[in-house]
Design an enzyme around this catalytic site. Sequence first.
Site, PDB file in Angstrom:
ATOM      1  N   CYS A  13      -1.143  -2.819 -24.177  1.00  0.00           N
ATOM      2  CA  CYS A  13      -1.942  -4.038 -24.195  1.00  0.00           C
ATOM      3  C   CYS A  13      -2.808  -4.103 -22.948  1.00  0.00           C
ATOM      4  O   CYS A  13      -2.685  -3.281 -22.036  1.00  0.00           O
ATOM      5  CB  CYS A  13      -1.055  -5.278 -24.272  1.00  0.00           C
ATOM      6  SG  CYS A  13      -0.013  -5.494 -22.817  1.00  0.00           S
ATOM      7  N   CYS A  16      -1.050  -4.250 -19.575  1.00  0.00           N
ATOM      8  CA  CYS A  16      -0.611  -2.958 -19.048  1.00  0.00           C
ATOM      9  C   CYS A  16      -1.741  -2.321 -18.233  1.00  0.00           C
ATOM     10  O   CYS A  16      -1.518  -1.782 -17.145  1.00  0.00           O
ATOM     11  CB  CYS A  16      -0.218  -2.023 -20.192  1.00  0.00           C
ATOM     12  SG  CYS A  16       1.182  -2.586 -21.180  1.00  0.00           S
ATOM     13  N   ASP A 390     -44.558   3.192 -14.093  1.00  0.00           N
ATOM     14  CA  ASP A 390     -45.318   4.206 -13.376  1.00  0.00           C
ATOM     15  C   ASP A 390     -46.234   4.903 -14.381  1.00  0.00           C
ATOM     16  O   ASP A 390     -45.832   5.164 -15.518  1.00  0.00           O
ATOM     17  CB  ASP A 390     -44.362   5.208 -12.737  1.00  0.00           C
ATOM     18  CG  ASP A 390     -45.097   6.359 -12.078  1.00  0.00           C
ATOM     19  OD1 ASP A 390     -45.884   6.108 -11.164  1.00  0.00           O
ATOM     20  OD2 ASP A 390     -44.878   7.509 -12.516  1.00  0.00           O
TER      21      ASP A 390
END
Length: 683
Positions: A13, A16, A390
């Site tokens: 989960c 954890c 650019d």
Amino acid sequence: MSTVDLRIGGMTCASCATRVERKLNRLAGVRATVNFATETAHVSYPPEVVVADLVRTVESAGYTAAAARPPSLGPRLALSAALTVPLTVLSGRWPYLALALAVPVVTWGAWPFHRATLVNLRHGATTMDTLISLGIVASVGWSVVALFRGGDLYLEVGAVLTTFLLAGRYAEARAKRRAGSALRALLELGAKEVALLRDGVEVPVPVTELRVGDVFLVRPGEKVATDGVVIEGTSAVDLSLLTGESAPVEVRAGDPVTGATVNAGGRLVVRATRVGADTQLARIGRLVAAAQSGKAPVQRLADRVSAVFVPAILATAALTAAGWLLTGHPAGRALTAAVAVLIVACPCALGLATPTALLVGTGRGAQLGILVRGPEVLEATRRADTVVLDKTGTVTTGTMAVTAVTPAGGVDGAELVRYAAAVEDAAEHPVARAIAAAGPRPPLPVHDFAALPGLGAQATVDGRRVVVGRPELLAAQGIPVPAVDGVAVAWDGVYRGSITVADTVRPTSAAAVARLRGLGLRPVLLTGDSAAVAASVAGQVGIDEVHAGVLPADKVSVVQRLRAEGRVVAMVGDGVNDAAALAVADLGIAMGTGTDVAIEASDLTLVRADLLAAADAIALSRATLRTVKGNLFWAFAYNMAAVPLAVAGLVAPELAAAAMALSSVFVVSNSLRLFRFRPVRKR
């Protein structure tokens, strides 16, 4: 700092993952992010720390740091389902038979939940598995007591909980594997073997034995083994696997090729320039993996909530049971409500909300040639309102080409180009190469060639003395020249015409600018060229705001000035002179055909040389962020709505288990929709 990716075993989960991450980050100098969806930890660590230290730290938290994947949930799910179906029918009639059917389910079937609970309790921690395990144990334990003392049995509750939760975890695991499929497919693209050329003899070897400077053969239909330069042959190379671009690119001697692309035409001989971890494919893999293992800023709130959520739910379940008992309800009723609270509150969906969306979004981006450096970039794409482009290599191709031929009276245009191209074929200047490319192949032979740096060149062609260059060069030789905008050409002492050479606009740039406007971005053109050239390019692509004559060092100043005006600036560039501006912008986007320094300074990298990819990158990043926020909303909303209903006794434990599992599957499925993202196609 060094980095390593660890496969973490035993995580069940989001709590954890938070626990492992916290443990690793307590090591001096270590920065770790643990991804529950990919079951990996991406760790940066200083020289005094070794990988073995990291592994021991993970193991001290009750998990493993092994390469192997955890065992499949399939067998547990199959057995649990097979025993639970008859159990639900027999529980009220043959209680001892029901108990015999329930025990394998709530012990062996539910062992992943129990094991995770025991491991975390040994370390003084609680996770979502704690809620599940307690719910199963409480329902079965109460039923065993009731079996001998009399009372209602809840054996089917524990078995149905186990089966539903295993089914949810199984579906979730399959969905997570699909979510990470794009990165796995990307990393598997490379060739496995290569035909080396040694003294003219083909020697098949594993691609891992390639070294920089090796010469290898690529036959039609084969993958290019590694990044290199063509030294012999011509062909069309299919770049779609790396860039998402469907049209093959023609290559010949001197052109670069990228590993994992496919030779769609003739035989090529290539010299390796990059191998192993230095190749573009390896770089792409690292960028995608890093993006998928990171955390978006919006996920930090979810992490903080998860850290206190489980203890709060345990307290809520205890208070729920006490409340039902104090109001005179039977113990079985109080137990049912408490178990429902434990099960329905599991915030699995909360832990999956961000990582699954990042997995799919960045994986889909990699398929399209769009690389996201990290999840924090998503926030920047949402806020950007100005995009600075650019000119050279971004809006334009960055390659000089002949755009106009203006012969003098009585001169044939083809003849003008033929003579000028013959002279310029021996020169090295980009303008000279453009004129040479416009002439016939092979060019006319020349004699007495002379380069005049900064002015032009001259040579004898077909017995005529041909001069090609600036008007000043012709004038210095006494040749009258009218006012011309381009390269002047003369022979036999007479002006014969001019050739205009310019950097050409990319075919997709106008459509890209229009799409950027559609995304709410104001385009700005930035260039070191003259105002006249800049205005011409801006007019072709539909840009109103132009900053011309900007020196490389001044590009940063332009970006900073725009930010000082309150704009959130995205910068798109490709060269060394763009790197500083890319770094200072709120969002840096590098064209992948550009320099390494530009790519390293950027937040997003476009593998394909197409400004439309910049619009696609911003659109995909925003879609990924919307998915993350949508997932988090539904995960929070689910818990906020479900827990009060469970406290009130309106949700049965079986229904709670099904709802909790479905919420996780919903979040993952919602993330998978990002695979449907479609880029703008060239028209």
